[in-house]
Design a protein around this motif. Sequence first.
Motif, mmCIF file in Angstrom:
data_model
loop_
_atom_site.group_PDB
_atom_site.id
_atom_site.type_symbol
_atom_site.label_atom_id
_atom_site.label_comp_id
_atom_site.label_asym_id
_atom_site.label_seq_id
_atom_site.Cartn_x
_atom_site.Cartn_y
_atom_site.Cartn_z
ATOM 1 N N SER A 45 -16.869 -54.507 6.738
ATOM 2 C CA SER A 45 -17.355 -55.758 7.312
ATOM 3 C C SER A 45 -18.803 -55.604 7.764
ATOM 4 N N SER A 46 -19.471 -56.706 7.986
ATOM 5 C CA SER A 46 -20.886 -56.648 8.348
ATOM 6 C C SER A 46 -21.093 -56.014 9.715
ATOM 7 N N SER A 47 -20.114 -56.167 10.632
ATOM 8 C CA SER A 47 -20.271 -55.557 11.955
ATOM 9 C C SER A 47 -20.223 -54.037 11.850
ATOM 10 N N LYS A 48 -19.387 -53.524 10.939
ATOM 11 C CA LYS A 48 -19.340 -52.070 10.738
ATOM 12 C C LYS A 48 -20.645 -51.580 10.124
ATOM 13 N N ILE A 49 -21.187 -52.326 9.177
ATOM 14 C CA ILE A 49 -22.474 -51.954 8.582
ATOM 15 C C ILE A 49 -23.558 -51.955 9.652
ATOM 16 N N ALA A 50 -23.516 -52.939 10.553
ATOM 17 C CA ALA A 50 -24.489 -52.979 11.642
ATOM 18 C C ALA A 50 -24.349 -51.734 12.517
ATOM 19 N N GLY A 51 -23.111 -51.317 12.744
ATOM 20 C CA GLY A 51 -22.871 -50.098 13.511
ATOM 21 C C GLY A 51 -23.397 -48.866 12.805
ATOM 22 N N VAL A 52 -23.200 -48.819 11.489
ATOM 23 C CA VAL A 52 -23.714 -47.705 10.688
ATOM 24 C C VAL A 52 -25.234 -47.663 10.787
ATOM 25 N N ILE A 53 -25.880 -48.831 10.656
ATOM 26 C CA ILE A 53 -27.343 -48.895 10.741
ATOM 27 C C ILE A 53 -27.809 -48.429 12.117
ATOM 28 N N ALA A 54 -27.078 -48.817 13.167
ATOM 29 C CA ALA A 54 -27.434 -48.395 14.527
ATOM 30 C C ALA A 54 -27.342 -46.873 14.663
#
Length: 65
Positions: free
Chosen positions: A1-10
């Motif tokens: 999901s996009s929230s997980k990708i955002a977490g990965v980017i963080a």
Amino acid sequence: SSSKIAGVIALLGRDDGATLAELIAATGWLPHTTRAALTGLRKKGHTIERSKREGETCYQIASLS
């Protein structure tokens, strides 16, 4: 999901980056899924650098200019 990708980017944006194990722990994904996400980020134009931290491969996102 996009929230997980955002977490990965963080995680990748941290000063010391993130190891594959840290990314897996944060997302709950399997190793190959996690690597595929890194590949997807590269395809979207992010520069992901690899380095070693205590013998473990560490991934870090290069700052976007």
